[in-house]
Every structure is written in C-alpha cells, then in structure tokens.
Scaffold this motif. Sequence first.
Motif, PDB file in Angstrom:
ATOM      1  N   GLY A 108     -40.479 -30.421 -42.557  1.00 55.33           N
ATOM      2  CA  GLY A 108     -39.938 -29.390 -43.578  1.00 55.33           C
ATOM      3  C   GLY A 108     -40.383 -28.322 -43.849  1.00 55.33           C
ATOM      4  N   MET A 109     -41.508 -27.901 -43.501  1.00 54.13           N
ATOM      5  CA  MET A 109     -42.068 -26.731 -43.489  1.00 54.13           C
ATOM      6  C   MET A 109     -41.477 -25.904 -42.244  1.00 54.13           C
ATOM      7  SD  MET A 109     -46.030 -27.382 -44.910  1.00 54.13           S
ATOM      8  CE  MET A 109     -46.553 -28.393 -43.674  1.00 54.13           C
ATOM      9  N   ILE A 110     -41.056 -26.460 -41.204  1.00 55.48           N
ATOM     10  CA  ILE A 110     -40.737 -25.784 -40.267  1.00 55.48           C
ATOM     11  C   ILE A 110     -39.293 -25.583 -39.993  1.00 55.48           C
ATOM     12  CG2 ILE A 110     -40.320 -26.103 -37.406  1.00 55.48           C
ATOM     13  CD1 ILE A 110     -42.800 -27.812 -37.460  1.00 55.48           C
ATOM     14  N   GLY A 111     -38.595 -26.507 -40.426  1.00 49.81           N
ATOM     15  CA  GLY A 111     -36.985 -26.465 -40.625  1.00 49.81           C
ATOM     16  C   GLY A 111     -36.526 -25.893 -42.018  1.00 49.81           C
ATOM     17  N   SER A 112     -35.310 -25.439 -41.902  1.00 50.61           N
ATOM     18  CA  SER A 112     -34.507 -25.067 -43.171  1.00 50.61           C
ATOM     19  C   SER A 112     -33.187 -26.048 -43.458  1.00 50.61           C
ATOM     20  CB  SER A 112     -33.781 -23.572 -42.810  1.00 50.61           C
ATOM     21  OG  SER A 112     -32.972 -23.847 -41.507  1.00 50.61           O
ATOM     22  N   GLY A 113     -33.204 -27.211 -42.836  1.00 48.36           N
ATOM     23  CA  GLY A 113     -32.309 -28.291 -43.299  1.00 48.36           C
ATOM     24  C   GLY A 113     -32.597 -28.769 -44.766  1.00 48.36           C
ATOM     25  N   PRO A 114     -31.622 -29.721 -45.098  1.00 52.60           N
ATOM     26  CA  PRO A 114     -31.677 -30.336 -46.304  1.00 52.60           C
ATOM     27  C   PRO A 114     -32.696 -31.361 -46.532  1.00 52.60           C
ATOM     28  CG  PRO A 114     -29.856 -31.126 -45.096  1.00 52.60           C
ATOM     29  CD  PRO A 114     -30.537 -29.987 -44.167  1.00 52.60           C
ATOM     30  N   ASP A 115     -33.111 -31.784 -47.741  1.00 52.47           N
ATOM     31  CA  ASP A 115     -34.003 -32.658 -48.164  1.00 52.47           C
ATOM     32  C   ASP A 115     -33.058 -34.181 -48.373  1.00 52.47           C
ATOM     33  OD1 ASP A 115     -35.959 -30.894 -48.237  1.00 52.47           O
ATOM     34  OD2 ASP A 115     -35.846 -30.540 -50.226  1.00 52.47           O
ATOM     35  N   THR A 116     -34.060 -35.093 -48.152  1.00 49.01           N
ATOM     36  CA  THR A 116     -33.191 -36.468 -48.246  1.00 49.01           C
ATOM     37  C   THR A 116     -32.600 -36.611 -49.741  1.00 49.01           C
ATOM     38  OG1 THR A 116     -34.746 -37.480 -46.913  1.00 49.01           O
ATOM     39  CG2 THR A 116     -33.627 -38.865 -48.571  1.00 49.01           C
ATOM     40  N   PRO A 117     -31.219 -36.931 -49.503  1.00 47.60           N
ATOM     41  CA  PRO A 117     -30.525 -37.055 -50.618  1.00 47.60           C
ATOM     42  C   PRO A 117     -31.110 -38.307 -51.561  1.00 47.60           C
ATOM     43  CG  PRO A 117     -29.206 -37.553 -49.110  1.00 47.60           C
ATOM     44  CD  PRO A 117     -30.596 -37.035 -48.392  1.00 47.60           C
ATOM     45  N   ASN A 118     -30.780 -38.311 -52.940  1.00 49.01           N
ATOM     46  CA  ASN A 118     -31.076 -39.342 -53.773  1.00 49.01           C
ATOM     47  C   ASN A 118     -30.010 -40.063 -54.057  1.00 49.01           C
ATOM     48  OD1 ASN A 118     -32.185 -41.181 -55.764  1.00 49.01           O
ATOM     49  ND2 ASN A 118     -31.771 -39.662 -57.559  1.00 49.01           N
ATOM     50  N   ILE A 119     -29.697 -41.468 -53.035  1.00 46.74           N
ATOM     51  CA  ILE A 119     -28.815 -42.202 -53.063  1.00 46.74           C
ATOM     52  C   ILE A 119     -28.709 -43.254 -54.069  1.00 46.74           C
ATOM     53  CG2 ILE A 119     -27.223 -43.640 -51.747  1.00 46.74           C
ATOM     54  CD1 ILE A 119     -26.891 -40.805 -51.095  1.00 46.74           C
ATOM     55  N   GLU A 120     -27.734 -43.334 -55.097  1.00 46.47           N
ATOM     56  CA  GLU A 120     -27.866 -44.345 -55.942  1.00 46.47           C
ATOM     57  C   GLU A 120     -26.461 -45.044 -55.936  1.00 46.47           C
ATOM     58  OE1 GLU A 120     -30.214 -45.666 -57.857  1.00 46.47           O
ATOM     59  OE2 GLU A 120     -31.611 -44.060 -57.677  1.00 46.47           O
ATOM     60  N   ILE A 121     -26.436 -46.495 -55.390  1.00 48.99           N
ATOM     61  CA  ILE A 121     -25.206 -47.098 -55.359  1.00 48.99           C
ATOM     62  C   ILE A 121     -25.016 -47.887 -56.238  1.00 48.99           C
ATOM     63  CG2 ILE A 121     -25.415 -47.150 -52.731  1.00 48.99           C
ATOM     64  CD1 ILE A 121     -26.228 -50.078 -52.883  1.00 48.99           C
ATOM     65  N   GLU A 122     -25.888 -48.153 -57.244  1.00 44.60           N
ATOM     66  CA  GLU A 122     -25.520 -48.861 -58.716  1.00 44.60           C
ATOM     67  C   GLU A 122     -24.613 -48.240 -59.347  1.00 44.60           C
ATOM     68  OE1 GLU A 122     -26.949 -52.030 -61.374  1.00 44.60           O
ATOM     69  OE2 GLU A 122     -27.888 -51.665 -59.593  1.00 44.60           O
ATOM     70  N   GLY A 123     -23.369 -48.686 -59.690  1.00 48.78           N
ATOM     71  CA  GLY A 123     -22.503 -48.311 -60.596  1.00 48.78           C
ATOM     72  C   GLY A 123     -21.500 -47.171 -59.876  1.00 48.78           C
ATOM     73  N   ALA A 124     -21.530 -47.192 -58.588  1.00 48.16           N
ATOM     74  CA  ALA A 124     -20.764 -46.234 -57.681  1.00 48.16           C
ATOM     75  C   ALA A 124     -19.494 -46.776 -57.594  1.00 48.16           C
ATOM     76  CB  ALA A 124     -21.565 -45.932 -56.350  1.00 48.16           C
ATOM     77  N   ASP A 125     -18.520 -45.729 -57.283  1.00 51.75           N
ATOM     78  CA  ASP A 125     -17.068 -46.102 -57.044  1.00 51.75           C
ATOM     79  C   ASP A 125     -16.866 -46.686 -55.989  1.00 51.75           C
ATOM     80  OD1 ASP A 125     -14.323 -46.166 -57.331  1.00 51.75           O
ATOM     81  OD2 ASP A 125     -13.936 -44.378 -58.377  1.00 51.75           O
ATOM     82  N   VAL A 126     -16.624 -47.924 -55.537  1.00 47.52           N
ATOM     83  CA  VAL A 126     -16.680 -48.528 -54.305  1.00 47.52           C
ATOM     84  C   VAL A 126     -15.086 -48.279 -53.927  1.00 47.52           C
ATOM     85  CG1 VAL A 126     -16.708 -50.467 -52.877  1.00 47.52           C
ATOM     86  CG2 VAL A 126     -18.322 -50.124 -54.704  1.00 47.52           C
ATOM     87  N   SER A 127     -14.194 -48.201 -54.674  1.00 44.05           N
ATOM     88  CA  SER A 127     -12.727 -48.025 -54.296  1.00 44.05           C
ATOM     89  C   SER A 127     -12.759 -46.359 -53.623  1.00 44.05           C
ATOM     90  CB  SER A 127     -11.857 -47.988 -55.374  1.00 44.05           C
ATOM     91  OG  SER A 127     -10.604 -47.784 -54.960  1.00 44.05           O
ATOM     92  N   ASN A 128     -13.344 -45.479 -54.320  1.00 47.70           N
ATOM     93  CA  ASN A 128     -13.212 -44.193 -54.109  1.00 47.70           C
ATOM     94  C   ASN A 128     -14.001 -43.933 -52.611  1.00 47.70           C
ATOM     95  OD1 ASN A 128     -12.773 -41.319 -54.377  1.00 47.70           O
ATOM     96  ND2 ASN A 128     -14.963 -41.243 -54.698  1.00 47.70           N
ATOM     97  N   GLY A 129     -14.957 -44.735 -52.424  1.00 47.97           N
ATOM     98  CA  GLY A 129     -15.817 -44.706 -51.273  1.00 47.97           C
ATOM     99  C   GLY A 129     -15.109 -44.971 -50.117  1.00 47.97           C
ATOM    100  N   GLY A 130     -14.401 -46.265 -50.357  1.00 46.92           N
ATOM    101  CA  GLY A 130     -13.489 -46.787 -49.262  1.00 46.92           C
ATOM    102  C   GLY A 130     -12.597 -45.803 -48.737  1.00 46.92           C
ATOM    103  N   GLU A 131     -11.982 -45.043 -49.703  1.00 43.36           N
ATOM    104  CA  GLU A 131     -10.644 -44.127 -49.466  1.00 43.36           C
ATOM    105  C   GLU A 131     -11.395 -43.015 -48.586  1.00 43.36           C
ATOM    106  OE1 GLU A 131      -7.533 -41.042 -51.642  1.00 43.36           O
ATOM    107  OE2 GLU A 131      -8.747 -42.690 -52.887  1.00 43.36           O
TER     108      GLU A 131
END
Length: 275
Positions: A108-131
């Motif tokens: 992370g100190m060498i590169g400029s790429g993104p950090d790990t996203p905080n993924i929360e699947i609890e309460g997520a919209d599965v139907s929208n995810g499928g689309e």
Amino acid sequence: MTLVAAPLALAAAFGIVTFLGSGAATGAAPSEPVDGAELFATQCSSCHGLDGLGVEGRGPTLEPEGEASADFVLRTGRMPMATTDRQAHRGPVRYSEEEIVALVEHVGMIGSGPDTPNIEIEGADVSNGGELYRLNCAACHVASGAGAPIGGGRQAPNLLEATPTEVGQAIIVGPGSMPVFSEFEPQELNDIAAYIHEALTDDDTTSASRFGGAGPVAEGLAAWILALIPLVALTRWIGRPKDGRDHPEDAAGPDGDDGEPSIDDGTEDSELVST
C-alpha cells in the motif's frame, strides 16, 4: 521407605513447578511484529524488485496496485507464483495472517491502487445484485458463476469459492484479464457480492441437477444434442419408404407394368377377317 520417597517427591514437585513456570513465561511472551519491508525483500523482490517497480521478464511494477490488490492475491493463494507466463489461479494460502497484513501495508505504501472495500451483504438488495451481475459479469463468469474460457488461454474463474470481500476487491482492481469496474457505488458492490454469495453459492447452481452451471461450451453441446434427437427422428420418419411412391412395381396392374390398362388396336382381328 519414607526417607527415600520424600526426596523423590520434592524433586518431582520442583520439576513440575519449573516446567509450568517456563511454559507460562513462553506463552505470555508477545510475538514479534512482522516487518513488511523485510518480508517483501525476501519473498517478493526477486520478481517485483526491492523498490516494487518490477523486474523485466519476471514481474510487473506494483505502482498501480494497492492494498486491495495485494490482499486479494495473497488471500486467494494467487501469489507467489511459480511462473509468470501463466494465468494466476486460486491456490493454498502461503502466509500467515500477520504476514499478509504486513505485506499488504507495505504494498500500500508502494502503489497508488484502492484500499479493500468494506463489503456488507447483510440487508443488501440481492435482486439488484442479480441484475448488475447479469449485465456486467455473466458474459465471462456465466450465469451460474462457474466461470468459462475467455480466449487467449485465459479463463474467467469460478466465483463460488470467493468471499464477499474478495468479490468486491476483484471488481475494483480487475485482477488478470478482468476489467476494472470503478463506476460501481459501495452499495452496488454489496448487492453483487450478496447475489453471488446467496443466490449462486448457497443455491449451488453448478450442481449436476441444475442445467446451466457447466459453462457455455458444455451447455451449447447439450442444447445441440437435445435439438438433434427430434430432428433425426423426424428425418428418419420422412425418409421411410412409402408404398405406391417408392415401390411402383407393387402398384402395377394385371394388364401392364405401369398399372395402366392395355389398348387393343384391333390389328389381330383384322388379320383374321382378311384371311
């Protein structure tokens, strides 16, 4: 007997106390923190260089990478690789949790790429995810998430072994031949990860009892076979010989070979009269 047993009992008790004391002291001693720079130098620099800028013919620069990319390849066993001329595949994890954290921080100190996203699947919209999945992911990973060849000796991997965090990481860093989908909002990442985890993985869409989980090649072959069976049966029925059409000799009448009555021109009778 008593005089002999007493010294032995005292010696045994002293040994037990000493052993327990040394064990407690060893267990209580804090482990030394892992030096990410030192671990990188010994484990990664041969391909990526001490400065992380890559080594020609061995490994790429890590400048465009970041913590999400490093965490993804280390936790899925894609790094380290035995050879760089092949696609990296999921494999056994080679480092401990402490070592992974240290290496991720260093990259992370060498590169400029993104950090790990905080993924929360609890309460997520599965139907929208499928689309979203069908619009952006199914073309390579197929509808079931089982993965398929994408040409050039490359293959879109099976997604059913990926954790929700790994799904989010792959979307924003684009490992291998996968494009980077930087336009997704955090909630959309949650929706896609939830769809893969709940609708695909939990439902086991790649099992033998579910058609559509074997990939486009096997699915296409199965579709052709299912379509050819009735077509072959219909062709054989149409080509079956028919009486009166394919066997004209069976339909010939008693007066001629072609079934037509013979015509009497009266020649024989006229000869008799003239005689």
